[in-house]
Structures are given as structure tokens and as C-alpha cells.
Write a protein that holds these residues in place. Structure first.
Motif, short mmCIF file in Angstrom:
data_model
loop_
_atom_site.label_atom_id
_atom_site.label_comp_id
_atom_site.label_asym_id
_atom_site.label_seq_id
_atom_site.Cartn_x
_atom_site.Cartn_y
_atom_site.Cartn_z
N LEU A 17 0.81 -1.15 0.02
CA LEU A 17 0.06 -0.04 0.02
C LEU A 17 0.93 1.14 -0.02
O LEU A 17 1.51 1.42 0.96
CB LEU A 17 -0.94 -0.01 1.21
CG LEU A 17 -1.89 -1.16 1.18
CD1 LEU A 17 -2.81 -0.96 2.43
CD2 LEU A 17 -2.99 -0.99 0.04
N LEU A 18 0.97 2.21 -1.08
CA LEU A 18 1.48 3.11 -1.23
C LEU A 18 0.90 4.22 -0.57
O LEU A 18 -0.29 4.80 -1.05
CB LEU A 18 1.97 3.50 -2.59
CG LEU A 18 2.75 4.65 -3.02
CD1 LEU A 18 4.21 4.42 -2.41
CD2 LEU A 18 2.83 4.92 -4.44
N PRO A 19 1.10 4.96 0.53
CA PRO A 19 0.27 5.95 1.18
C PRO A 19 0.33 7.14 -0.02
O PRO A 19 1.16 7.60 -0.60
CB PRO A 19 1.18 6.37 2.28
CG PRO A 19 2.10 5.37 2.60
CD PRO A 19 2.41 4.56 1.03
N ARG A 20 -0.88 7.77 -0.12
CA ARG A 20 -1.03 9.19 -1.07
C ARG A 20 -1.72 10.16 -0.14
O ARG A 20 -1.99 9.85 0.99
CB ARG A 20 -2.18 8.83 -2.16
CG ARG A 20 -2.11 7.53 -3.00
CD ARG A 20 -0.51 7.24 -3.59
NE ARG A 20 -0.30 8.22 -4.58
CZ ARG A 20 1.14 8.77 -4.66
NH1 ARG A 20 2.09 8.05 -4.04
NH2 ARG A 20 1.38 9.51 -5.28
N GLU A 24 -5.54 8.28 1.51
CA GLU A 24 -5.79 7.24 0.81
C GLU A 24 -4.38 6.67 0.51
O GLU A 24 -3.22 6.87 0.60
CB GLU A 24 -6.44 7.45 -0.49
CG GLU A 24 -7.82 8.22 -0.08
CD GLU A 24 -8.31 8.43 -1.52
OE1 GLU A 24 -8.21 7.76 -2.64
OE2 GLU A 24 -9.36 9.36 -1.57
N SER A 25 -4.35 5.22 0.10
CA SER A 25 -3.21 4.35 -0.22
C SER A 25 -3.73 3.87 -1.65
O SER A 25 -4.68 3.64 -2.04
CB SER A 25 -3.10 3.19 0.74
OG SER A 25 -2.92 3.84 1.98
N ARG A 27 -2.90 0.84 -3.75
CA ARG A 27 -2.66 -1.05 -3.89
C ARG A 27 -1.70 -1.23 -4.97
O ARG A 27 -2.26 -1.07 -6.11
CB ARG A 27 -3.82 -1.61 -3.57
CG ARG A 27 -3.38 -3.23 -3.30
CD ARG A 27 -4.85 -3.88 -3.25
NE ARG A 27 -5.50 -3.57 -2.06
CZ ARG A 27 -5.40 -3.89 -0.88
NH1 ARG A 27 -4.37 -4.60 -0.39
NH2 ARG A 27 -6.19 -3.28 0.12
N ASP A 142 7.99 7.90 -2.48
CA ASP A 142 7.44 7.02 -3.12
C ASP A 142 8.28 5.84 -3.74
O ASP A 142 8.28 4.76 -3.56
CB ASP A 142 6.30 7.36 -4.29
CG ASP A 142 5.26 8.31 -3.54
OD1 ASP A 142 4.88 8.20 -2.33
OD2 ASP A 142 4.65 9.21 -4.16
#
Length: 178
Positions: A17-20, A24-25, A27, A142
């Protein structure tokens, strides 16, 4: 190669899960780097630049010589052009790691395709990938996060991943990380 009678299957992947921004994340499905990835980078011309060298001189301007009579050289790791070249090298390696790792995600597709042929320009390919990631609003953090997760999945030594992260942060400088 077979292990316990079965061929080793390296087609596994993991979800991250890449935090945004905004909480939000994203996937993403990543896969490990193939054996020989670093060698392939070198074969495609992606090698760490060397610092500039010059002949060391004494206080009178005469070249210094070693015990065999050969000139002694000094390196300048603080040279601006060298530091920029190191930064660009690490950036290219990072985006190529991410592109390779994201090949396991059916929902991710890069417009840029890997170049083919002996005279292919992988540096230009990496630069184009970087532009795509930048257009998709990826940040330096990221790239670092994805490189770390792909490194873990690839069974790279934790120490190696930590050294790469420190080097990337040092080369990039804290002011460029958003």
C-alpha cells in the motif's frame, strides 16, 4: 534446478500500500528483481560515474610521485558535475527497479517500453520512466518506499537496502524530497 524434486517457482508477488496525500493508499502488486538485474543494468550502460581525478601537486606545483615514480592522483568527490551525475545514476536505477518490480501488477502499465537491440539507450528509457512517474505525481519518497519493498521481496540484504536509502537521501538532499 530442482528443490525437493520440483522446479523453483519465482513467479510470486506481494501487495503493498503506497500512502497517497489525503490519507488514501494506492494498492500495488510488486515482484522481486530477477537474478542478474544489476549486471543487466551495467550491460545497458548504467554504471556509477567515477569522481574526477587530477594529478596531485606539491606546494611548488610539481606533480607528486609514488615510490615507483608514477604520478599520484587525487579525486574530487565534491565536484558539482560529479555529484549531479551520481544523483542522476541513482534516480535511473530507482525508476528501473520500480518499473521491473511493477511488472507483476496487471493494473500498472508504462507507456515507455524497454529498448531493444545492442545500441539501445537505457539511460533515455530510465529518464522517460521518471517523467511518467513524475506525471503520475509520484514523489521521491514513493520511489524509495517501492525500492525498499522490492528489495525486501528480492531477499536483498537489509544492510544493502539501508545503504542505498541513505545514499539516495544524501545524494538527493532533503530539500528535494516532498
Amino acid at each position: 534446478m530442482k528443490i525437493k524434486g520440483a522446479a523453483e517457482q519465482n513467479d510470486f508477488a506481494a501487495e503493498v500500500l503506497l500512502p497517497r496525500p489525503g490519507g488514501e493508499s494506492l494498492r500495488l502488486r510488486i515482484r522481486p528483481l530477477p537474478l542478474g538485474f544489476q549486471r543487466r543494468l551495467q550491460e545497458h550502460g548504467l554504471e556509477m560515474p567515477l569522481p574526477p581525478r587530477r594529478v596531485a601537486r606539491d606546494s611548488n606545483g610539481k606533480p607528486l610521485r609514488d615510490e615507483r615514480g608514477d604520478a599520484v592522483f587525487s579525486v574530487n568527490e565534491q565536484d558539482r558535475d560529479y555529484r549531479l551525475a551520481i544523483d542522476l545514476f541513482h534516480q535511473r536505477v530507482a525508476v528501473l527497479i520500480v518499473a521491473e518490480g511493477l511488472q507483476g501488477d496487471p493494473d500498472v502499465e508504462f507507456e515507455s517500453k524497454p529498448p531493444e537491440g545492442a545500441e539501445s539507450d537505457w539511460c533515455a528509457y530510465a529518464d522517460t520512466l521518471y517523467q511518467e512517474l513524475e506525471a503520475a505525481r509520484f514523489r521521491a519518497g514513493d520511489l524509495l518506499y517501492l525500492c525498499q519493498e522490492i528489495g525486501k521481496l528480492s531477499n536483498l540484504f537489509d544492510q544493502h537496502v539501508e545503504q542505498s536509502e541513505r545514499r539516495f537521501f544524501t545524494e538527493r538532499g532533503a530539500s528535494t524530497i516532498t
